[in-house]
Structure formats: structure tokens, C-alpha cells
Design an enzyme around this catalytic site. Structure first.
Site, PDB file in Angstrom:
ATOM      1  N   ASP A 159      28.675  40.422  39.155  1.00 34.24           N
ATOM      2  CA  ASP A 159      29.677  40.465  40.224  1.00 34.24           C
ATOM      3  C   ASP A 159      30.909  39.614  39.906  1.00 34.24           C
ATOM      4  OD1 ASP A 159      30.682  41.263  42.678  1.00 34.24           O
ATOM      5  OD2 ASP A 159      29.684  39.664  43.795  1.00 34.24           O
ATOM      6  N   HIS A 189      36.534  45.605  35.464  1.00 32.52           N
ATOM      7  CA  HIS A 189      35.276  46.281  35.100  1.00 32.52           C
ATOM      8  C   HIS A 189      35.163  46.417  33.579  1.00 32.52           C
ATOM      9  CE1 HIS A 189      34.517  46.769  39.232  1.00 32.52           C
ATOM     10  NE2 HIS A 189      35.428  47.701  39.461  1.00 32.52           N
ATOM     11  N   LEU A 233      14.091  44.277  23.006  1.00 31.25           N
ATOM     12  CA  LEU A 233      14.546  43.926  24.356  1.00 31.25           C
ATOM     13  C   LEU A 233      14.679  45.232  25.116  1.00 31.25           C
ATOM     14  CD1 LEU A 233      16.069  42.029  26.476  1.00 31.25           C
ATOM     15  CD2 LEU A 233      18.169  42.639  25.269  1.00 31.25           C
TER      16      LEU A 233
HETATM   17  C1  IPE Z   1      31.044  43.939  40.368  1.00 27.01           C
HETATM   18  O1  IPE Z   1      32.303  43.395  40.563  1.00 27.01           O
HETATM   19  C2  IPE Z   1      31.092  45.357  39.847  1.00 27.01           C
HETATM   20  C3  IPE Z   1      30.756  46.377  40.848  1.00 27.01           C
HETATM   21  C4  IPE Z   1      30.278  46.143  42.032  1.00 27.01           C
HETATM   22  C5  IPE Z   1      30.987  47.763  40.483  1.00 27.01           C
HETATM   23  P1  IPE Z   1      33.143  43.666  41.870  1.00 27.01           P
HETATM   24  O2  IPE Z   1      33.972  44.881  41.654  1.00 27.01           O
HETATM   25  O3  IPE Z   1      32.277  43.691  43.073  1.00 27.01           O
HETATM   26  O4  IPE Z   1      34.085  42.387  41.903  1.00 27.01           O
HETATM   27  P2  IPE Z   1      34.541  41.576  43.176  1.00 27.01           P
HETATM   28  O5  IPE Z   1      33.288  41.133  43.870  1.00 27.01           O
HETATM   29  O6  IPE Z   1      35.366  42.498  44.011  1.00 27.01           O
HETATM   30  O7  IPE Z   1      35.309  40.438  42.618  1.00 27.01           O
HETATM   31  C1  IPE Z   2      26.736  44.042  44.157  1.00 28.19           C
HETATM   32  O1  IPE Z   2      28.016  43.591  44.247  1.00 28.19           O
HETATM   33  C2  IPE Z   2      26.672  45.253  43.284  1.00 28.19           C
HETATM   34  C3  IPE Z   2      27.002  45.044  41.887  1.00 28.19           C
HETATM   35  C4  IPE Z   2      27.366  43.937  41.313  1.00 28.19           C
HETATM   36  C5  IPE Z   2      26.909  46.202  41.076  1.00 28.19           C
HETATM   37  P1  IPE Z   2      28.997  43.992  45.452  1.00 28.19           P
HETATM   38  O2  IPE Z   2      30.290  43.360  45.139  1.00 28.19           O
HETATM   39  O3  IPE Z   2      28.969  45.442  45.666  1.00 28.19           O
HETATM   40  O4  IPE Z   2      28.273  43.290  46.686  1.00 28.19           O
HETATM   41  P2  IPE Z   2      28.881  42.735  48.043  1.00 28.19           P
HETATM   42  O5  IPE Z   2      29.720  43.826  48.643  1.00 28.19           O
HETATM   43  O6  IPE Z   2      29.709  41.547  47.701  1.00 28.19           O
HETATM   44  O7  IPE Z   2      27.693  42.367  48.859  1.00 28.19           O
HETATM   45 MG    MG Z   3      31.621  42.222  44.288  1.00 30.62          MG
END
Ligand code: IPE
Ligand code: IPE
Ligand code: MG
Length: 240
Positions: free
Chosen positions: A20, A37, A131
Site C-alpha cells: 500500500d 503503481h 519460493l
Molecule cells: C496500493 O496503493 C495499490 C492498490 C491498492 C492497487 P494505493 O493505490 O492504495 O496507494 P494509496 O493508499 O492511495 O497511497
Molecule cells: C488494500 O489497500 C489493497 C491493496 C494494497 C491491494 P487499499 O488502499 O485498497 O485499502 P484502503 O482503502 O486504504 O483500506
Molecule cells: Mg491504499
């Protein structure tokens, strides 16, 4: 003196990571979310290699949740394209390092081309055992458990087994994680302290380590730090 003390204890057998913070990483740099990403995908590569090196047997990563479809078409499309482009490169890495790749999640919502590429990658790496990487894509913990319940109910309806046979072990055998030990350690970077529908069944006794670093900035040293914290925990499993 070394700035960083290496872990001398063995790595946990199974580590899970909620990858995340990609969006915030991009925002900090004035870049589009999809640049985050892309950077996150590179981090995944580095961390998977490090896990192989330190003897982790299973690495489960959360890449796209069943709730992430709520995002803009541009962002979701970008993530799909990234996975598609990235798979071929990743496959070369995995064949070189003898890594087995498995997808956890409902791939049926992906384009037929992407689904085929995912299954092909699973097939090509199925013989490897150094792994195992479980890549959670269109994955949700509740969805996983619901599917398991449905599959069990279908087996009862067809006479393959009876409802009385249901035990925790039996239900677990219908999950994506069948035959895999539960993760000892779950890491969530980015400062959020929630599970966000990840491994709801498997996390029953996992140790959680939350870290402030955003996923694209996450390093092998951060992973070692999380493992060191894990080794300092007293796991009781309900005992004393
Ligand atoms: C995690 O990073 C990747 C996905 C959920 C696809 P985020 O896209 O949620 O990044 P933040 O949390 O908005 O910074
Ligand atoms: C969880 O992150 C999903 C992934 C990292 C793939 P999100 O960014 O979607 O989660 P919330 O919205 O902060 O809970
Ligand atoms: Mg996120």
C-alpha cells in the site's frame, strides 16, 4: 560499526504484505497515480528476490482488492496494463530464480488475454519450489470465504461429502491458500493500520507489523526490520 544488524534467526516461513501507498508516493512527486503503481511493481520485484535470498518459502502479496474496482477507469486500466506488461518480465525473473507464481483471487473479471497470461505464468512456474509467490489480484478475504462455502455446499449437494464433515481444516481446503501454512507475519506499509479484506481466515494468529514507509520506498532493510520485530514477539496462540 554496521548501521544495520542482520537477522540471525531464520526468516518466517510465510510472509504476507499489503503493498500500500503507491498513490501517495506518486502524489508526493506530482506524478499520476499509475506512476506509483509502476514504482510499486519494481519494489515487489526487489522484495521477492530478497525473500528468496533469506529463505522465505511463501510470500503472499496484495496487489488489487475486490474493492479496488471503485477507482477511476484510468487507474484500474493502468493497473491491468501494468500487470500484463510486467508478467513476461516477471516470468523471466521467476524462471531464473526458480520461483513458483500462484494467483489468489477471481481472475474471471480480467480480460481473456490477461487471464490466459496469468494461467500461463502459473503453469510455467508450477515445477519451481524455492519460493512460492501468491499474487492476490481481484482478491478479497470475504469473497474467498464465500467461494469456499459455495464450493463446499455444491459438493454436499452432489453427494461428494456430507455437511457433518465440515471442519476448519475441511473449509480451509477450499480456500486459495489450500496446502499453505498461515502467514506468521503480515506487513502493511504506508501508515494505514487495517486489514482491508486481506487474508481474513489465514490471519487468525499472524503477527502484524505496520510501517510508515510507502510501498515504492520499501527496502530489503525494511523487510529485515519487520522480521526482527516479529522475532521479538511472544506468540501464545491462546495459551499462556
Ligand atoms: C496500493 O496503493 C495499490 C492498490 C491498492 C492497487 P494505493 O493505490 O492504495 O496507494 P494509496 O493508499 O492511495 O497511497
Ligand atoms: C488494500 O489497500 C489493497 C491493496 C494494497 C491491494 P487499499 O488502499 O485498497 O485499502 P484502503 O482503502 O486504504 O483500506
Ligand atoms: Mg491504499
Amino acid at each position: 560499526m554496521a548501521l544495520f544488524q542482520k537477522n540471525t534467526l531464520p526468516a518466517p516461513r510465510h510472509i504476507a504484505i499489503i503493498m500500500d501507498g503507491n498513490g501517495r508516493w506518486a502524489k508526493q512527486r506530482g506524478l499520476p497515480r499509475n506512476a506509483g503503481h509502476k514504482a510499486g511493481a519494481e519494489t515487489f520485484r526487489r522484495i521477492a528476490a530478497h525473500c528468496g535470498k533469506i529463505g522465505v518459502q511463501y510470500l503472499t502479496v496484495y496487489a488489487f482488492s475486490t474493492e479496488n474496482w471503485k477507482r477511476s477507469e484510468e487507474e484500474v486500466g493502468g493497473i491491468m496494463t501494468l500487470l500484463e506488461n510486467y508478467l513476461e518480465e516477471a516470468l523471466r525473473d521467476m524462471e531464473k530464480h526458480r520461483v513458483r507464481l500462484k494467483f489468489f483471487g477471481d481472475l474471471s473479471r480480467l480480460s481473456p488475454t490477461l487471464q490466459a497470461k496469468c494461467r500461463e505464468a502459473e503453469g510455467k512456474t508450477a515445477v519451481f519450489a524455492t519460493l512460492q509467490v501468491n499474487f492476490c489480484f481481484n482478491y478479497g478475504g470475504r469473497d474467498e470465504i464465500t467461494r469456499a462455502a459455495k464450493a463446499f455446499a455444491a459438493d454436499v449437494a452432489s453427494g461428494k461429502c456430507s455437511a457433518e464433515e465440515l471442519t476448519e481444516e475441511k473449509l480451509a481446503s477450499y480456500l486459495y491458500s489450500e496446502n499453505i501454512p498461515d502467514p506468521e507475519l503480515i506487513i502493511r506499509p504506508s501508515g494505514e493500520m487495517r486489514i482491508s479484506n486481506f487474508l481474513l481466515w489465514q490471519c487468525a494468529y499472524s503477527e502484524f507489523v505496520f510501517m510508515d514507509v510507502l510501498w515504492p520506498d520499501f527496502t530489503a532493510a525494511d523487510l529485515d526490520k519487520a522480521i526482527a520485530e516479529y522475532h521479538g514477539r511472544n506468540r501464545r496462540f491462546g495459551g499462556v
